[in-house]
Design a protein around this motif. Structure first.
Motif, PDB file in Angstrom:
ATOM      1  N   SER A 164       0.831  -1.201   0.000  1.00  0.00           N
ATOM      2  CA  SER A 164       0.000   0.000   0.000  1.00  0.00           C
ATOM      3  C   SER A 164       0.865   1.250   0.000  1.00  0.00           C
ATOM      4  CB  SER A 164      -0.914  -0.003   1.229  1.00  0.00           C
ATOM      5  OG  SER A 164      -1.681   1.178   1.294  1.00  0.00           O
ATOM      6  N   GLY A 165       0.551   2.155  -0.900  1.00  0.00           N
ATOM      7  CA  GLY A 165       1.266   3.424  -0.978  1.00  0.00           C
ATOM      8  C   GLY A 165       2.352   3.468  -2.032  1.00  0.00           C
ATOM      9  N   ALA A 166       2.739   2.307  -2.564  1.00  0.00           N
ATOM     10  CA  ALA A 166       3.788   2.279  -3.582  1.00  0.00           C
ATOM     11  C   ALA A 166       3.258   2.829  -4.901  1.00  0.00           C
ATOM     12  CB  ALA A 166       4.312   0.866  -3.779  1.00  0.00           C
ATOM     13  N   THR A 167       4.101   3.585  -5.607  1.00  0.00           N
ATOM     14  CA  THR A 167       3.718   4.133  -6.908  1.00  0.00           C
ATOM     15  C   THR A 167       4.570   3.571  -8.038  1.00  0.00           C
ATOM     16  OG1 THR A 167       5.231   6.026  -6.673  1.00  0.00           O
ATOM     17  CG2 THR A 167       2.968   6.300  -5.851  1.00  0.00           C
ATOM     18  N   HIS A 168       5.777   3.071  -7.709  1.00  0.00           N
ATOM     19  CA  HIS A 168       6.705   2.589  -8.725  1.00  0.00           C
ATOM     20  C   HIS A 168       7.462   1.361  -8.202  1.00  0.00           C
ATOM     21  CE1 HIS A 168       5.967   6.665 -10.166  1.00  0.00           C
ATOM     22  NE2 HIS A 168       6.506   6.340 -11.324  1.00  0.00           N
ATOM     23  N   PHE A 169       8.098   0.666  -9.119  1.00  0.00           N
ATOM     24  CA  PHE A 169       8.956  -0.461  -8.737  1.00  0.00           C
ATOM     25  C   PHE A 169      10.166  -0.497  -9.659  1.00  0.00           C
ATOM     26  CE2 PHE A 169       6.218  -2.168 -12.054  1.00  0.00           C
ATOM     27  CZ  PHE A 169       7.046  -3.004 -12.791  1.00  0.00           C
ATOM     28  N   ARG A 170      11.178  -1.204  -9.214  1.00  0.00           N
ATOM     29  CA  ARG A 170      12.339  -1.477 -10.060  1.00  0.00           C
ATOM     30  C   ARG A 170      12.668  -2.974  -9.981  1.00  0.00           C
ATOM     31  NH1 ARG A 170      17.529   2.326  -9.561  1.00  0.00           N
ATOM     32  NH2 ARG A 170      17.370   1.834  -7.341  1.00  0.00           N
ATOM     33  N   ILE A 171      13.060  -3.541 -11.092  1.00  0.00           N
ATOM     34  CA  ILE A 171      13.484  -4.932 -11.161  1.00  0.00           C
ATOM     35  C   ILE A 171      15.005  -4.992 -11.030  1.00  0.00           C
ATOM     36  CG2 ILE A 171      13.573  -6.992 -12.618  1.00  0.00           C
ATOM     37  CD1 ILE A 171      10.819  -6.401 -11.525  1.00  0.00           C
ATOM     38  N   ILE A 172      15.488  -5.994 -10.332  1.00  0.00           N
ATOM     39  CA  ILE A 172      16.927  -6.149 -10.079  1.00  0.00           C
ATOM     40  C   ILE A 172      17.431  -7.430 -10.731  1.00  0.00           C
ATOM     41  CG2 ILE A 172      18.681  -6.534  -8.292  1.00  0.00           C
ATOM     42  CD1 ILE A 172      16.835  -4.976  -6.384  1.00  0.00           C
ATOM     43  N   ASN A 173      18.541  -7.320 -11.413  1.00  0.00           N
ATOM     44  CA  ASN A 173      19.289  -8.482 -11.908  1.00  0.00           C
ATOM     45  C   ASN A 173      20.671  -8.407 -11.274  1.00  0.00           C
ATOM     46  OD1 ASN A 173      20.442 -10.610 -13.277  1.00  0.00           O
ATOM     47  ND2 ASN A 173      20.559  -9.577 -15.254  1.00  0.00           N
ATOM     48  N   ALA A 174      20.994  -9.380 -10.435  1.00  0.00           N
ATOM     49  CA  ALA A 174      22.258  -9.353  -9.698  1.00  0.00           C
ATOM     50  C   ALA A 174      23.069 -10.611  -9.975  1.00  0.00           C
ATOM     51  CB  ALA A 174      21.994  -9.223  -8.198  1.00  0.00           C
ATOM     52  N   ALA A 193      39.141 -20.992  -2.875  1.00  0.00           N
ATOM     53  CA  ALA A 193      39.951 -21.580  -3.945  1.00  0.00           C
ATOM     54  C   ALA A 193      40.290 -20.533  -4.999  1.00  0.00           C
ATOM     55  CB  ALA A 193      39.197 -22.751  -4.586  1.00  0.00           C
ATOM     56  N   GLU A 194      39.405 -19.537  -5.172  1.00  0.00           N
ATOM     57  CA  GLU A 194      39.616 -18.462  -6.149  1.00  0.00           C
ATOM     58  C   GLU A 194      39.405 -17.121  -5.449  1.00  0.00           C
ATOM     59  OE1 GLU A 194      40.765 -18.982  -9.001  1.00  0.00           O
ATOM     60  OE2 GLU A 194      40.250 -21.044  -9.551  1.00  0.00           O
ATOM     61  N   PRO A 195      40.398 -16.667  -4.681  1.00  0.00           N
ATOM     62  CA  PRO A 195      40.203 -15.440  -3.893  1.00  0.00           C
ATOM     63  C   PRO A 195      39.962 -14.195  -4.735  1.00  0.00           C
ATOM     64  CG  PRO A 195      42.509 -16.158  -3.833  1.00  0.00           C
ATOM     65  CD  PRO A 195      41.725 -17.271  -4.460  1.00  0.00           C
ATOM     66  N   ILE A 196      40.529 -14.129  -5.933  1.00  0.00           N
ATOM     67  CA  ILE A 196      40.340 -12.937  -6.766  1.00  0.00           C
ATOM     68  C   ILE A 196      38.918 -12.858  -7.307  1.00  0.00           C
ATOM     69  CG2 ILE A 196      41.072 -11.777  -8.888  1.00  0.00           C
ATOM     70  CD1 ILE A 196      43.868 -12.824  -8.400  1.00  0.00           C
ATOM     71  N   LEU A 197      38.365 -14.012  -7.690  1.00  0.00           N
ATOM     72  CA  LEU A 197      37.005 -14.024  -8.222  1.00  0.00           C
ATOM     73  C   LEU A 197      35.956 -13.958  -7.112  1.00  0.00           C
ATOM     74  CD1 LEU A 197      37.359 -16.807 -10.963  1.00  0.00           C
ATOM     75  CD2 LEU A 197      37.153 -14.335 -11.334  1.00  0.00           C
ATOM     76  N   ASN A 198      36.275 -14.477  -5.956  1.00  0.00           N
ATOM     77  CA  ASN A 198      35.309 -14.557  -4.865  1.00  0.00           C
ATOM     78  C   ASN A 198      34.754 -13.177  -4.506  1.00  0.00           C
ATOM     79  OD1 ASN A 198      33.927 -16.128  -2.865  1.00  0.00           O
ATOM     80  ND2 ASN A 198      35.325 -15.319  -1.313  1.00  0.00           N
ATOM     81  N   GLU A 199      33.424 -13.093  -4.397  1.00  0.00           N
ATOM     82  CA  GLU A 199      32.681 -11.885  -4.011  1.00  0.00           C
ATOM     83  C   GLU A 199      32.581 -10.842  -5.126  1.00  0.00           C
ATOM     84  OE1 GLU A 199      34.488 -10.468  -0.415  1.00  0.00           O
ATOM     85  OE2 GLU A 199      34.231 -12.377   0.625  1.00  0.00           O
ATOM     86  N   THR A 200      33.105 -11.157  -6.326  1.00  0.00           N
ATOM     87  CA  THR A 200      32.908 -10.247  -7.457  1.00  0.00           C
ATOM     88  C   THR A 200      31.418 -10.192  -7.801  1.00  0.00           C
ATOM     89  OG1 THR A 200      35.077 -10.839  -8.344  1.00  0.00           O
ATOM     90  CG2 THR A 200      33.540  -9.783  -9.851  1.00  0.00           C
ATOM     91  N   SER A 201      30.896  -9.011  -8.054  1.00  0.00           N
ATOM     92  CA  SER A 201      29.457  -8.914  -8.294  1.00  0.00           C
ATOM     93  C   SER A 201      29.102  -7.691  -9.119  1.00  0.00           C
ATOM     94  CB  SER A 201      28.700  -8.856  -6.957  1.00  0.00           C
ATOM     95  OG  SER A 201      29.035  -7.667  -6.256  1.00  0.00           O
ATOM     96  N   ASN A 202      27.883  -7.703  -9.621  1.00  0.00           N
ATOM     97  CA  ASN A 202      27.297  -6.541 -10.272  1.00  0.00           C
ATOM     98  C   ASN A 202      25.799  -6.588 -10.052  1.00  0.00           C
ATOM     99  OD1 ASN A 202      26.058  -5.458 -13.250  1.00  0.00           O
ATOM    100  ND2 ASN A 202      27.425  -4.103 -12.128  1.00  0.00           N
ATOM    101  N   ILE A 203      25.238  -5.453  -9.688  1.00  0.00           N
ATOM    102  CA  ILE A 203      23.801  -5.357  -9.434  1.00  0.00           C
ATOM    103  C   ILE A 203      23.228  -4.315 -10.380  1.00  0.00           C
ATOM    104  CG2 ILE A 203      22.023  -4.818  -7.735  1.00  0.00           C
ATOM    105  CD1 ILE A 203      24.117  -5.675  -5.587  1.00  0.00           C
ATOM    106  N   ALA A 204      22.338  -4.747 -11.265  1.00  0.00           N
ATOM    107  CA  ALA A 204      21.759  -3.876 -12.290  1.00  0.00           C
ATOM    108  C   ALA A 204      20.262  -3.685 -12.023  1.00  0.00           C
ATOM    109  CB  ALA A 204      21.977  -4.471 -13.673  1.00  0.00           C
ATOM    110  N   TYR A 205      19.773  -2.502 -12.343  1.00  0.00           N
ATOM    111  CA  TYR A 205      18.384  -2.136 -12.067  1.00  0.00           C
ATOM    112  C   TYR A 205      17.670  -1.725 -13.354  1.00  0.00           C
ATOM    113  CZ  TYR A 205      19.779  -1.676  -7.131  1.00  0.00           C
ATOM    114  OH  TYR A 205      20.253  -1.913  -5.866  1.00  0.00           O
TER     115      TYR A 205
END
Length: 267
Positions: A164-174, A193-205
């Motif tokens: 209730s009260g929301a007017t908009h939304f956004r979709i997330i691809n992470a 095992a792969e410390p350089i790759l570990n925790e690499t991420s991207n969050i798009a909206y």
């Protein structure tokens, strides 16, 4: 373990009984003091199994922490208070699947057992499927460092559970990378095992989208920074989420309720 049900509420120790709170649970709890000393647990032969369990528990906790760090910008609005414990429990299920190492040194091979994470809702009280029911596809590229979330045109009033009260939304691809966690016999500790790759991420909206208008086609592309080369020792988590907003003037204000995030696929 006793649970306090009366009007007296306190924490601390009274005689041989200690009183405490448990995060995520209502009420106060009580238990007897005592148990082995820290030195006994670390060195006594009778506690070898305890030490094995402690070692593997730490590995599972670290694996779960890596997942949370990769998606840290979403955790505040998307997770429940017991997500850390639930992730550790899932990582433990993965840990005991490793039959190649001795107890106390078994790896957390997320890359080999991704089914335990697939479908996980970050807030157990808000199911993503209960909030969003429109059809969509989530497609990775062959290198596993990019994915495209595609949602055909739909009417939000028919396919969203809108607070209730929301007017908009956004979709997330992470996208977020979780490395296998393995025991290093030289250091006597677990490490990625792969410390350089570990925790690499991207969050798009997606764009801010009105809740009362049929949408156009929504495409959201998430790309890991630097186009890294994935190895067999990592799992790439493909997550999909939704956030709700209220537009006031020209500003969008994020809702505290109704937002949802889940692990849709593991690549």
């Amino acid at each position: 373990m006793a649970r306090q049900k009366g009007h007296i509420k306190y924490v601390g120790t009274l005689g041989e009984v200690r009183h405490f709170k448990i995060k995520g649970n209502e009420g106060y709890f009580a238990g007897l003091k005592g148990g082995p000393t820290a030195e006994q647990v670390k060195t006594a032969p009778g506690f070898i199994r305890t030490r094995e369990n402690m070692s593997e528990f730490a590995a599972c906790a670290n694996a779960g922490k890596s997942l949370r760090i990769g998606l840290s910008s979403l955790m505040k609005q998307m997770s429940d208070s017991q997500l850390t414990g639930r992730l550790t429990a899932i990582m433990k299920k993965i840990n005991i699947e490793d039959g190649s190492e001795a107890r106390g040194q078994r790896a957390v091979l997320v890359s080999q057992q991704p089914q335990y994470l697939k479908g996980l809702d970050f807030n157990r009280n808000i199911s993503f499927n209960g909030v969003f029911s429109a059809p969509f596809t989530l497609t990775p590229n062959v290198d596993r460092n990019e994915s495209v979330l595609s949602i055909p045109a739909f009417n939000p009033l028919n396919f969203l559970n809108i607070p209730s009260g929301a007017t908009h939304f956004r979709i997330i691809n992470a996208l977020s990378v979780v490395s296998d966690t393995v025991y290093n016999s030289l250091t006597g500790a677990y490490e990625p095992a792969e410390p350089i790759l570990n925790e690499t991420s991207n969050i798009a909206y997606s764009d801010y989208t009105p809740i009362d208008v049929v949408t156009a086609l929504i495409d959201v592309t998430a790309t890991l920074p630097g186009a890294p080369t994935m190895t067999i020792n990592v799992a790439v988590l493909g997550c999909i989420g939704i956030e709700f907003y209220q537009m006031v003037g020209s500003n969008y204000y994020l809702f505290n309720a109704g937002n949802a995030l889940k692990i849709q696929e593991t690549f």
